[in-house]
Design an enzyme around this catalytic site. Sequence first.
Site, PDB file in Angstrom:
ATOM      1  CB  CYS A 137      -0.944  -0.008   1.195  1.00 35.55           C
ATOM      2  SG  CYS A 137      -1.997   1.451   1.213  1.00 35.55           S
ATOM      3  CB  CYS A 140      -0.898   2.629   3.897  1.00 36.34           C
ATOM      4  SG  CYS A 140      -2.275   1.928   3.046  1.00 36.34           S
ATOM      5  CG  ASP A 141       2.909   1.302   4.523  1.00 34.78           C
ATOM      6  OD1 ASP A 141       2.366   1.763   5.561  1.00 34.78           O
ATOM      7  OD2 ASP A 141       2.720   0.138   4.139  1.00 34.78           O
TER       8      ASP A 141
END
Length: 314
Positions: A137, A140-141
């Site tokens: 992701c 997300c990261d």
Amino acid sequence: MEAEQVKVLIVGSGPAGYTAAIYAARANLSPVLYQGITPGGQLTTTTDIENFPGYPHGIGGLEMMEDLRSQAARFGADIRMGVVTRVELTDGSPFRIQVDGNKEILAQAVIIATGATARYLGLPSESKFMGLGVSACAVCDGFFYKKKKVAVVGGGDTACEDALYLSTLAEKVYMIVRKNYLRASKVMQQRVMQTENIEVLFEHNTKELLGDDNGLTGALLVHSNGAERTIEIDGFFLAIGHHPNTELFKGQLELDQEGYIKTWPDSSQTSVAGVFAAGDVQDSKYQQAIVAAAGGCMAALDCERYLMMQQSEE
Ligand code: NDP
């Protein structure tokens, strides 16, 4: 414990699940929707969605899913946190559904919209560095890789989107593409090719991920001609497609070879009467939010017809 009786149970909260909830609620079917592990589904981990009709300037994935959720809630859909942990579908309606391992529900009809999950390469070193450099992701990261070097695996739209997103944060982005072309749409390909800090490594596969106790430091790649090379990276992002979330339904519903739920042609009807499927969980081909939303609409309409027939037979 006494089971709660519901008319329509919707499992999953992506575009398919929420659209099914909007339609079912407006048809007075009092749908109950369980959101699952990721409320809002896969789109909550994406950046801007530019191709969903009705948003001329694009919209953030999280924001769009929140809009869908509140639209469903406005018409009375009962949207709940919780994960469906067991289903008994083969005995027919009412279907017995377990939520969070303890709550029992008896549903007259079920709409499955559990979506799909990111694929990994399956390398042992990939699991070793999970959360220590390996991620599926980017949105997300990506933040953790500011001014660092990262790689994205894959040549589809997701890989391009992830590479473009990461290029705004990281110093350098490699794209590891196993073929000699990108599968992504032309517009995404162009954007990638025009981005200075993205380097596409065509015809490369990942042989091993390298690192130490502190995390990932590099990747050993192999070209289709057999030549090996090492790239120094801090982050390794998978964007190689998805597999359907159908574990719960194995042995109960007919699945295709890849594990997607089979539905009748031009219908959301599964192999069990009264159980409908919509979105990526039954669509290995298009996998688009708009298609999933359309599937959710179909499922609610099919469900409404099924319940009407049931009632007239009683
Ligand atoms: P795709 O299936 O389109 O692409 C997967 C990519 O991963 C392909 O390049 C494939 O290579 C590669 N791949 C698969 N397995 C491996 C492996 N083991 N090792 C290395 N590479 C591998 O998936 P996406 O998630 O990109 O897209 C899914 C759908 O969602 C598509 O229809 C896409 O258009 C859509 N989408 C649209 C977006 C948008 O319009 N904004 C954003 C994201 C997705 P190969 O080509 O060799 O098979």
